[in-house]
Design an enzyme around this catalytic site. Sequence first.
Site, PDB file in Angstrom:
ATOM      1  N   HIS A 113       2.673   1.445   5.626  1.00  0.00           N
ATOM      2  CA  HIS A 113       1.748   2.518   5.292  1.00  0.00           C
ATOM      3  C   HIS A 113       1.116   3.083   6.563  1.00  0.00           C
ATOM      4  O   HIS A 113       1.068   2.420   7.603  1.00  0.00           O
ATOM      5  CB  HIS A 113       0.669   2.006   4.345  1.00  0.00           C
ATOM      6  CG  HIS A 113       1.193   1.776   2.962  1.00  0.00           C
ATOM      7  ND1 HIS A 113       0.377   1.465   1.912  1.00  0.00           N
ATOM      8  CD2 HIS A 113       2.451   1.828   2.452  1.00  0.00           C
ATOM      9  CE1 HIS A 113       1.092   1.337   0.818  1.00  0.00           C
ATOM     10  NE2 HIS A 113       2.367   1.547   1.135  1.00  0.00           N
ATOM     11  N   GLU A 115      -1.980   3.610   7.312  1.00  0.00           N
ATOM     12  CA  GLU A 115      -3.124   2.813   7.763  1.00  0.00           C
ATOM     13  C   GLU A 115      -2.645   1.574   8.519  1.00  0.00           C
ATOM     14  O   GLU A 115      -3.220   1.206   9.546  1.00  0.00           O
ATOM     15  CB  GLU A 115      -3.977   2.370   6.560  1.00  0.00           C
ATOM     16  CG  GLU A 115      -4.459   3.511   5.695  1.00  0.00           C
ATOM     17  CD  GLU A 115      -3.524   3.832   4.522  1.00  0.00           C
ATOM     18  OE1 GLU A 115      -4.051   4.200   3.459  1.00  0.00           O
ATOM     19  OE2 GLU A 115      -2.290   3.728   4.661  1.00  0.00           O
ATOM     20  N   CYS A 144      -3.743  -2.296   2.359  1.00  0.00           N
ATOM     21  CA  CYS A 144      -4.413  -1.635   3.485  1.00  0.00           C
ATOM     22  C   CYS A 144      -5.920  -1.859   3.441  1.00  0.00           C
ATOM     23  O   CYS A 144      -6.550  -2.060   4.484  1.00  0.00           O
ATOM     24  CB  CYS A 144      -4.087  -0.142   3.494  1.00  0.00           C
ATOM     25  SG  CYS A 144      -2.349   0.191   3.856  1.00  0.00           S
TER      26      CYS A 144
END
Length: 195
Positions: A113, A115, A144
């Site tokens: 992801h 993040e 995350c």
Amino acid sequence: MYSLLLIVTMHIILPKFHKMIILLNTSDYSLLIFMGERPSYDEYFMEMANVVSKRSTCLRRKVGAILVKDKHILSTGYNGAPKGLKHCSEVGCLREELNVPSGERHELCRGLHAEQNAIIQAAVFGISIKNSVLYCTNTPCVVCVKMLINAGVTEIVYSGEYPDELAKKMLDESVIKIRNFNNKNLSGIEKMRKI
């Protein structure tokens, strides 16, 4: 060479734009027109997160993230396959093939992801993200969120929704302040916790 031709104050005609500057190129007599105002820091960093998202190689959702501290960018990240591995555009999307809904079964994905990539990039270069702000094009998933809590991120500013109820619950328990960039007219806790 440019000569200043005209500065027009336009906030009555176009409220978003405070002034228009018109410059005349004296060599070919072309005009250069600047319209606009200086963006707020939230607008500035969220626009950068949107630009970062354009590097995403995910077939389902393009996400960009920026970690900021004291109004300086520490790290950026977008979602996609790990370095050196084939992108989903080359091998397909397992989540699509298995009809996995968004917000579920995060382990069934080749990609990291946005993040996560922002956190990893900061770590690779030895940059502490403690007390930083995350600007992200979507609310973070539960994986995350756990990473952001433990990394000491103090605030999340987001512009799009991601359907993950556990992430919302964990954020409610945490000390992380969360703001929807698009709900500028909300106030107080409603603004901070509406995800």
